[in-house]
Design an enzyme around this catalytic site. Structure first.
Site, PDB file in Angstrom:
ATOM      1  N   LYS A   1     -27.444 -18.764 -14.114  1.00 30.42           N
ATOM      2  CA  LYS A   1     -27.006 -17.566 -13.375  1.00 30.42           C
ATOM      3  C   LYS A   1     -27.215 -17.658 -11.861  1.00 30.42           C
ATOM      4  CE  LYS A   1     -25.181 -15.735 -15.855  1.00 30.42           C
ATOM      5  NZ  LYS A   1     -23.990 -16.462 -16.410  1.00 30.42           N
TER       6      LYS A   1
ATOM      7  N   HIS B   1     -28.708 -27.364 -16.716  1.00 34.94           N
ATOM      8  CA  HIS B   1     -29.722 -26.385 -16.322  1.00 34.94           C
ATOM      9  C   HIS B   1     -31.125 -26.916 -16.673  1.00 34.94           C
ATOM     10  CE1 HIS B   1     -26.727 -23.347 -15.548  1.00 34.94           C
ATOM     11  NE2 HIS B   1     -26.423 -23.136 -16.812  1.00 34.94           N
TER      12      HIS B   1
ATOM     13  N   SER C   1     -28.671 -10.775 -13.700  1.00 32.12           N
ATOM     14  CA  SER C   1     -27.482 -11.467 -14.194  1.00 32.12           C
ATOM     15  C   SER C   1     -27.754 -12.066 -15.583  1.00 32.12           C
ATOM     16  CB  SER C   1     -27.099 -12.576 -13.207  1.00 32.12           C
ATOM     17  OG  SER C   1     -25.969 -13.269 -13.646  1.00 32.12           O
TER      18      SER C   1
HETATM   19  P1  A3P Z   1     -23.552 -11.893 -11.593  1.00 33.87           P
HETATM   20  O1  A3P Z   1     -23.883 -11.748 -13.047  1.00 33.87           O
HETATM   21  O2  A3P Z   1     -24.657 -11.393 -10.699  1.00 33.87           O
HETATM   22  O3  A3P Z   1     -22.251 -11.294 -11.224  1.00 33.87           O
HETATM   23  P2  A3P Z   1     -23.629 -19.222 -13.332  1.00 33.87           P
HETATM   24  O4  A3P Z   1     -22.284 -19.768 -13.081  1.00 33.87           O
HETATM   25  O5  A3P Z   1     -24.742 -20.075 -12.810  1.00 33.87           O
HETATM   26  O6  A3P Z   1     -23.811 -18.829 -14.764  1.00 33.87           O
HETATM   27  O7  A3P Z   1     -23.790 -17.899 -12.468  1.00 33.87           O
HETATM   28  C1  A3P Z   1     -23.068 -16.741 -12.784  1.00 33.87           C
HETATM   29  C2  A3P Z   1     -23.247 -15.750 -11.670  1.00 33.87           C
HETATM   30  O8  A3P Z   1     -22.508 -16.220 -10.521  1.00 33.87           O
HETATM   31  C3  A3P Z   1     -22.676 -14.382 -12.019  1.00 33.87           C
HETATM   32  O9  A3P Z   1     -23.445 -13.450 -11.265  1.00 33.87           O
HETATM   33  C4  A3P Z   1     -21.253 -14.534 -11.496  1.00 33.87           C
HETATM   34  O10 A3P Z   1     -20.587 -13.318 -11.297  1.00 33.87           O
HETATM   35  C5  A3P Z   1     -21.526 -15.251 -10.181  1.00 33.87           C
HETATM   36  N1  A3P Z   1     -20.343 -15.933  -9.641  1.00 33.87           N
HETATM   37  C6  A3P Z   1     -19.455 -16.706 -10.286  1.00 33.87           C
HETATM   38  N2  A3P Z   1     -18.475 -17.115  -9.466  1.00 33.87           N
HETATM   39  C7  A3P Z   1     -18.739 -16.583  -8.254  1.00 33.87           C
HETATM   40  C8  A3P Z   1     -18.087 -16.615  -6.985  1.00 33.87           C
HETATM   41  N3  A3P Z   1     -16.955 -17.279  -6.809  1.00 33.87           N
HETATM   42  N4  A3P Z   1     -18.652 -15.937  -5.957  1.00 33.87           N
HETATM   43  C9  A3P Z   1     -19.806 -15.249  -6.121  1.00 33.87           C
HETATM   44  N5  A3P Z   1     -20.473 -15.184  -7.305  1.00 33.87           N
HETATM   45  C10 A3P Z   1     -19.945 -15.834  -8.365  1.00 33.87           C
END
Ligand code: A3P
Length: 295
Positions: free
Chosen positions: A48, A108, A138
């Protein structure tokens, strides 16, 4: 009548003291023989923290900004997830078999579980860290929608589990610190989600330099635009909407949820915040890492 075994929400399984999604723990055996290639690039994050975002940026860089090529497959196929395993889907190791060089890889895993060859071969790493409060919020929503996790329980109990390192992949505090320490002896570009939000172009330029590539200014601008939260949220090749609902249910919470810094403020109570801050100060004492909680 045959009993259909319920494969969803199994309890976490501990490997070398680290709790993992049961299926991912099972995937570690085949990963032991993983052979790194010198031109591999590893994207490493605590869950996340912006993994999908930086993965999309890197695929666009590797495809020279050709947006059509980046539509060739979902992000988890374009950037194989090393320890991935879930019922009915190809494992990360299987996906790797069809991945041509130069490969982008995602993990991860904490250092104790990382395939040794990645370290021996000095494979370049891009690590993305995000502030713990936004990560835990998140993660709480992600636990609910991604059914390979156990039930998250109440927000309050999930927060306690996160602080105790009893969520999948264990301690955030240890993860962000040990990969930071690694950057002193291994080629690691250590990035922050908050910096990417603040100035994505500046961070993309850092990535380009680190991977030894260059792109024209207008292509970099296009990458910034195409990897914005708004664009990635509606892109089925980036938003995980192609994963079966039994594994990820976007009606519970979208994978592309909010994509902001400071969302924790809508979730933490004053008491939770005070307790978290005191615990955080203990866990991060002596660390040079500092995170921004708002922009
Ligand atoms: P939130 O749940 O706070 O919205 P990962 O890819 O490591 O699983 O992380 C997911 C998090 O990154 C989520 O956060 C998601 O919405 C956010 N995320 C994904 N793409 C993004 C982007 N282009 N810009 C900003 N945040 C992004």
């Amino acid at each position: 009548m045959e009993l259909v075994q319920d494969t969803s929400r199994p309890p976490l399984k501990y490997v070398k003291g680290i709790p993992l999604i049961k299926y991912f723990a099972e995937a570690l055996g085949p990963l032991e023989n993983f052979q790194a290639w010198p031109d591999d690039l590893l994207i490493s994050t605590y869950p996340k923290s912006g993994t999908t975002w930086v993965s999309e940026i890197l695929d666009m860089i590797y495809q020279g900004g050709d947006m059509k090529k980046c539509q060739r497959a979902p992000i988890f196929i374009r950037v194989p997830f090393l320890e991935f395993k879930a019922p009915g889907l190809p494992t990360g190791v299987e996906t790797l078999k069809d991945t041509p060089a130069p490969r982008l890889l995602k993990t991860h895993l904490p250092l104790a579980l990382i395939p040794q060859d990645l370290l021996d071969q000095k494979v370049k790493v891009i690590y993305v860290a995000r502030n713990a409060k936004d990560v835990v919020v998140s993660y709480y929503h992600f636990y609910q929608m991604a059914k390979v996790h156990p039930e998250p329980g109440t927000w309050d109990s999930f927060l306690e589990k996160f602080m105790a390192g009893e969520v999948s992949y264990g301690s955030w505090y240890q993860h962000v610190q040990e990969w930071w320490e690694l950057s002193h002896t291994h080629p690691v570009l250590y990035l922050f989600y908050e910096d990417m939000k603040e100035d994505p172009k500046r961070e993309i330029k850092k990535i380009l330099k680190f991977v030894g590539r260059s792109l024209p200014e207008d292509i970099i601008d296009q990458i910034v635009q195409r990897t914005s939260f708004k664009e990635m949220k509606k892109n089925p090749m980036a938003n995980y909407s192609t994963v079966p609902t039994e594994i990820m249910d976007h009606d519970i919470s979208a994978f592309m949820r909010k994509g902001i810094t400071g969302d924790w403020k809508t979730t933490f109570t004053v008491a939770q915040n005070e307790r978290f801050d005191a615990h955080y100060a203990e866990k991060m004492a002596g660390s040079k890492l500092s995170f921004r909680l708002q922009l």
